[in-house]
Design an enzyme around this catalytic site. Structure first.
Site, PDB file in Angstrom:
ATOM      1  N   HIS A 116       0.776  -1.210  -0.079  1.00 52.57           N
ATOM      2  CA  HIS A 116       0.121   0.047  -0.001  1.00 52.57           C
ATOM      3  C   HIS A 116       0.922   1.187   0.070  1.00 52.57           C
ATOM      4  CE1 HIS A 116      -3.765   2.116   1.113  1.00 52.57           C
ATOM      5  NE2 HIS A 116      -2.765   2.930   1.717  1.00 52.57           N
ATOM      6  N   GLU A 117       1.695   1.106   0.989  1.00 48.23           N
ATOM      7  CA  GLU A 117       2.583   2.597   1.056  1.00 48.23           C
ATOM      8  C   GLU A 117       3.463   2.823  -0.261  1.00 48.23           C
ATOM      9  OE1 GLU A 117       1.765   4.808   3.102  1.00 48.23           O
ATOM     10  OE2 GLU A 117       0.412   3.674   4.066  1.00 48.23           O
ATOM     11  N   HIS A 137       1.827   4.221  -3.073  1.00 48.07           N
ATOM     12  CA  HIS A 137       1.578   5.557  -2.824  1.00 48.07           C
ATOM     13  C   HIS A 137       2.932   6.427  -3.305  1.00 48.07           C
ATOM     14  CE1 HIS A 137      -2.237   5.894  -1.046  1.00 48.07           C
ATOM     15  NE2 HIS A 137      -1.780   5.459   0.199  1.00 48.07           N
TER      16      HIS A 137
END
Length: 218
Positions: A25-26, A29
Site C-alpha cells: 500500500h505505502e 503511494h
C-alpha cells in the site's frame, strides 16, 4: 486450549499479511507520487516492499490489541505535481488500488483451495484456504476502509481531486468533528457494521470473476 491456539494462529497469519499488505500500500503511494514528479518518498527510501520502512510501532501493536493497525504515512509534497489536485488524487488512489489488486491475486489460491476443500477434504486444504482467505479478506477491508472520505484516510484526498475546492475546504473546517465521530464509530463497532455489506459485495464480485477462471484452468 484449541480455541486459544486457533486465535493465535489467526493473529499470526493476520500479522504476516498485514505487514505485506501495508508495505504494498505505502510503496504504491510512493511510486505513484514519484511517477507524477514528486521524489520526496523516494528520497526517504519508501519505494520498497521492505516492511521496516513502512511499519509504525504503535500501529502494529494496535493490530494485536484491537485488530486494527496502521503504517507510517507516505510523505507526499504536492508542490512537485504539475496538477496538484490531480497528483494528490492519483497518488492517494494508488494505495487502495494496490490492496484491491493484491486481493484479486490472493483470491485465486483462496478459491482454488476452497474448491479442493469441498471436493477432497484434508487438513492441508483447510489450512491453505484459511491462510489465503485471511489475506484476501484483509486486503478488501484495507481497500474499502481507505477509500472512506474521512481525513486522514486516502479517500479524503481522493475526494479533494473530485469535488470543487471550495466544498473540500469547507469540509476540512469540520475535520476535527468528523474525526471524532469516525473514532466513535470505530470503537463502538458501528463502522464495521456499516462497512461489512460493502466489503461483502466487493469480495463476492472478485470471487464471481475468479471462480470461472479457476474452474476453466483446473
Amino acid at each position: 486450549m484449541t480455541a486459544f491456539l486457533g486465535e493465535v494462529y489467526r493473529l499470526l497469519i493476520l500479522f504476516a499479511f498485514f505487514i505485506i499488505s501495508i508495505s504494498i500500500h505505502e510503496c504504491a503511494h510512493a511510486y505513484a507520487a514519484y511517477l507524477l514528479g514528486d521524489p520526496t518518498a523516494k528520497n526517504e527510501g519508501r519505494i520498497t516492499l521492505n516492511p521496516l520502512k513502512h511499519l509504525d510501532p504503535l500501529g502494529t501493536l494496535m493490530l494485536f490489541i484491537i485488530n486494527f493497525g496502521w503504517a507510517k504515512p507516505t510523505p507526499v509534497n504536492p508542490i512537485y505535481f504539475k496538477d496538484r489536485r490531480k497528483g494528490v488524487m492519483l497518488s492517494s488512489l494508488a494505495g487502495p488500488l494496490s490492496n484491491l489488486l493484491f486481493a484479486v491475486i490472493l483470491a485465486f489460491p483462496y478459491v482454488y483451495f476452497q474448491a479442493s476443500y469441498y471436493n477432497n477434504f484434508n487438513k492441508l486444504n483447510v489450512y491453505l484456504m484459511s491462510i489465503f482467505g485471511i489475506g484476501f479478506s484483509l486486503n478488501v477491508v484495507l481497500a474499502v476502509f481507505n477509500m472512506l472520505p474521512v481525513p486522514p484516510l486516502d479517500g479524503s484526498k481522493i475526494l479533494s481531486g473530485i469535488i470543487p475546492p471550495k466544498y473540500y475546504y469547507k469540509m476540512l473546517e469540520y475535520e476535527s468533528y468528523i474525526t471524532i465521530a469516525f473514532i466513535i464509530l470505530m470503537l463502538t463497532g458501528l463502522l464495521s457494521k456499516i462497512l461489512s455489506p460493502i466489503v461483502s459485495v466487493v469480495q463476492s464480485a472478485i470471487i464471481y470473476v475468479v471462480s470461472p477462471i479457476i474452474a476453466f484452468v483446473v
